[in-house]
Design an enzyme around this catalytic site. Sequence first.
Site, PDB file in Angstrom:
ATOM      1  CE  LYS A  11     121.943 -11.670 -78.634  1.00 33.33           C
ATOM      2  NZ  LYS A  11     121.852 -11.033 -79.943  1.00 33.33           N
ATOM      3  CG  ASP A 127     117.992 -10.810 -79.090  1.00 34.74           C
ATOM      4  OD1 ASP A 127     117.697 -11.448 -80.114  1.00 34.74           O
ATOM      5  OD2 ASP A 127     118.798  -9.863 -79.084  1.00 34.74           O
TER       6      ASP A 127
END
Length: 276
Positions: A11, A127
Amino acid sequence: MKASSGFAPAKINLSLHVTGQRADGYHLLDSLVVFADVGDRLTFQPDSKLGIDVSGPFSQGVPDDSRNSVWQAAQAVGWSGRIAIEKNLPNGAGIGGGSADAAAFLRYFAQGDVAIDSEIALRLGADVPVCLSELPQRMRGIGENIAAVAGLPKLHMVLVNPRVALPTPAVFKALQVRENAPMETLPVEAGEEAVFNWLSEQRNDLETPAIAVQPVICSVLAALADARINRMSGSGATCFGLYATANEAAQAAARITHDFPEWWVIATTTVASRPS
């Protein structure tokens, strides 16, 4: 019972603006998130007992018990079995890590019309919700406000991590200003050049405090100085450089690997938005 595999892509926070802090201490963020074609790989084998096996170049120090976010995800939905995690990404590096692994499990579990509980995802980590999809997204709030970003092209980048520990709480503790301007509207319909120009005007508000904790990040950013844009991802210490072509990214990765053989360096490409 057949085993199934999953992929947990890196990510990347192309921008990360800290816009405030709630009374409970959680910070409010505004971030443009994309995912790369490198990441951890997982295998899931249903069984009567839950267990985790960790391997790969970054397996050292990764827990194989209830401290592991994948274990916690499995417990949260009542699943049991063997989970093998091949750790190809540095730990605590600002590029997903355990959150991406937990999201990969939730995607596996959701196969066959099983809805993913967004509250469970958020409880596993800020996240985790954004990592449930590989497509570019804008993430706001404490991680619960997710919106797909249309029209973002694939991007060629180099990821560099100096292999230093950088705990997220230490970075937020060093943050001096906690109320900053949010991102401006992304001009995706104007073309790739406009996207690069827009990105160059954005920032990562955690970069300065991260450098205060780990000054080597300055050296990483300097090594990526030939990129069109170089910036830290998440709370660090991984930094990225965006290049015009895959060949330029590969050449930069080779140069940095030669100059800093102890660092983790990889050229990669991000996933583009699906056409609307």
